[in-house]
Scaffold this active site. Structure first.
Site, PDB file in Angstrom:
ATOM      1  N   ARG A  61      12.577  24.029  56.642  1.00 17.64           N
ATOM      2  CA  ARG A  61      11.632  24.625  57.600  1.00 17.64           C
ATOM      3  C   ARG A  61      12.312  25.003  58.911  1.00 17.64           C
ATOM      4  O   ARG A  61      11.830  25.878  59.632  1.00 17.64           O
ATOM      5  CB  ARG A  61      10.431  23.698  57.811  1.00 17.64           C
ATOM      6  CG  ARG A  61       9.518  23.655  56.578  1.00 17.64           C
ATOM      7  CD  ARG A  61       8.325  22.747  56.780  1.00 17.64           C
ATOM      8  NE  ARG A  61       8.684  21.364  56.929  1.00 17.64           N
ATOM      9  CZ  ARG A  61       8.992  20.536  55.925  1.00 17.64           C
ATOM     10  NH1 ARG A  61       8.962  20.972  54.686  1.00 17.64           N
ATOM     11  NH2 ARG A  61       9.315  19.280  56.160  1.00 17.64           N
ATOM     12  N   GLU A  98      14.437   5.987  54.114  1.00 14.29           N
ATOM     13  CA  GLU A  98      13.735   4.718  53.883  1.00 14.29           C
ATOM     14  C   GLU A  98      14.339   4.018  52.651  1.00 14.29           C
ATOM     15  O   GLU A  98      14.616   2.832  52.660  1.00 14.29           O
ATOM     16  CB  GLU A  98      12.261   5.026  53.679  1.00 14.29           C
ATOM     17  CG  GLU A  98      11.376   3.844  53.881  1.00 14.29           C
ATOM     18  CD  GLU A  98       9.923   4.226  53.695  1.00 14.29           C
ATOM     19  OE1 GLU A  98       9.623   5.431  53.695  1.00 14.29           O
ATOM     20  OE2 GLU A  98       9.115   3.317  53.519  1.00 14.29           O
TER      21      GLU A  98
HETATM   22  P1  AMP Z   1      13.896  12.330  60.272  1.00 11.63           P
HETATM   23  O1  AMP Z   1      15.272  12.481  59.718  1.00 11.63           O
HETATM   24  O2  AMP Z   1      13.271  11.007  59.967  1.00 11.63           O
HETATM   25  O3  AMP Z   1      13.824  12.674  61.758  1.00 11.63           O
HETATM   26  O4  AMP Z   1      12.976  13.375  59.486  1.00 11.63           O
HETATM   27  C1  AMP Z   1      12.930  14.696  59.872  1.00 11.63           C
HETATM   28  C2  AMP Z   1      12.964  15.624  58.698  1.00 11.63           C
HETATM   29  O5  AMP Z   1      12.029  15.239  57.692  1.00 11.63           O
HETATM   30  C3  AMP Z   1      12.592  17.026  59.119  1.00 11.63           C
HETATM   31  O6  AMP Z   1      13.402  17.947  58.400  1.00 11.63           O
HETATM   32  C4  AMP Z   1      11.132  17.148  58.753  1.00 11.63           C
HETATM   33  O7  AMP Z   1      10.847  18.436  58.262  1.00 11.63           O
HETATM   34  C5  AMP Z   1      10.892  16.093  57.692  1.00 11.63           C
HETATM   35  N1  AMP Z   1       9.737  15.235  57.975  1.00 11.63           N
HETATM   36  C6  AMP Z   1       9.773  13.906  58.244  1.00 11.63           C
HETATM   37  N2  AMP Z   1       8.535  13.416  58.425  1.00 11.63           N
HETATM   38  C7  AMP Z   1       7.684  14.457  58.297  1.00 11.63           C
HETATM   39  C8  AMP Z   1       6.264  14.601  58.394  1.00 11.63           C
HETATM   40  N3  AMP Z   1       5.454  13.561  58.685  1.00 11.63           N
HETATM   41  N4  AMP Z   1       5.726  15.833  58.218  1.00 11.63           N
HETATM   42  C9  AMP Z   1       6.529  16.884  57.945  1.00 11.63           C
HETATM   43  N5  AMP Z   1       7.860  16.814  57.832  1.00 11.63           N
HETATM   44  C10 AMP Z   1       8.455  15.620  58.004  1.00 11.63           C
END
Ligand code: AMP
Length: 174
Positions: A61, A98
């Site tokens: 995205r 996770e």
């Molecule tokens: P993080 O590495 O935990 O910061 O996760 C970010 C990545 O996971 C991004 O590429 C987001 O598009 C996706 N992502 C994580 N949580 C969500 C969520 N609740 N809704 C949509 N996309 C998410």
């Protein structure tokens, strides 16, 4: 057009892709020509006077916003992709999920030494994805000019892991 209008257009999808996750669905924002434009313009305004050389966008995205920004500000576009997708020689960085790990790659010649790069994705959660992306750019000699997100899940404190960078998000979810 207000931030509240953008916020209202983001759809919460409960238990996607798995139980316990509230997925922030940006497709209604993209479908609205006004809101898509607004999101890109808000981010672009931060860099109009100090243009980066490139936007490094995180699959998938991040690509949507990153390519619009690169076009609007006349910058380059660097795809940060999941392992195995890029055709040429790559460098990679892994980060914890996770359960288990994930790996991101960029082409080894994607960044010139000293190049100013803005990292962009749709959403900041724990910061693992953005952190790995930043490491990739820096390993190639790039300078991080900022990190841009449409949505930030503040309660996951992803910002804390990236505190030395200039981080912006349009919508903060507490
Ligand atoms: P993080 O590495 O935990 O910061 O996760 C970010 C990545 O996971 C991004 O590429 C987001 O598009 C996706 N992502 C994580 N949580 C969500 C969520 N609740 N809704 C949509 N996309 C998410």
């Amino acid at each position: 057009m207000s931030i509240e209008t953008i916020n209202a257009a983001i759809r919460d999808v409960v238990d996607f892709p798995k139980k316990g996750i509230i997925f922030k669905d940006i497709t209604p924002v993209l479908k609205s020509e006004k809101l898509f434009h607004e999101v890109v313009d808000i981010i672009a305004a931060r860099y109009e006077k100090n243009r980066p050389d490139s936007f490094a966008a995180i699959e998938s995205r991040g690509f949507i916003f990153g390519s619009a920004l690169a076009y609007k500000l006349n910058c380059g576009f660097i795809p940060v992709r999941k392992k195995g997708k890029l055709p040429y020689k790559t460098i990679e960085e892994s980060y914890s999920l996770e359960y288990g790990t994930a790996t991101l790659e960029v082409h080894e010649d994607a960044v010139r030494a000293g190049e100013k790069v803005v990292v962009i994705d749709d959403l900041l959660a724990t910061g693992g994805t953005a952190g790995a992306s930043v490491r990739l750019i820096e390993r190639l000699g790039g300078k991080i000019a900022g990190l841009e997100f449409v949505i930030e899940l503040g309660f996951l404190k992803g910002r804390a892991n990236l505190s030395k960078y200039n981080i912006n998000s349009i919508i903060l979810v507490d």
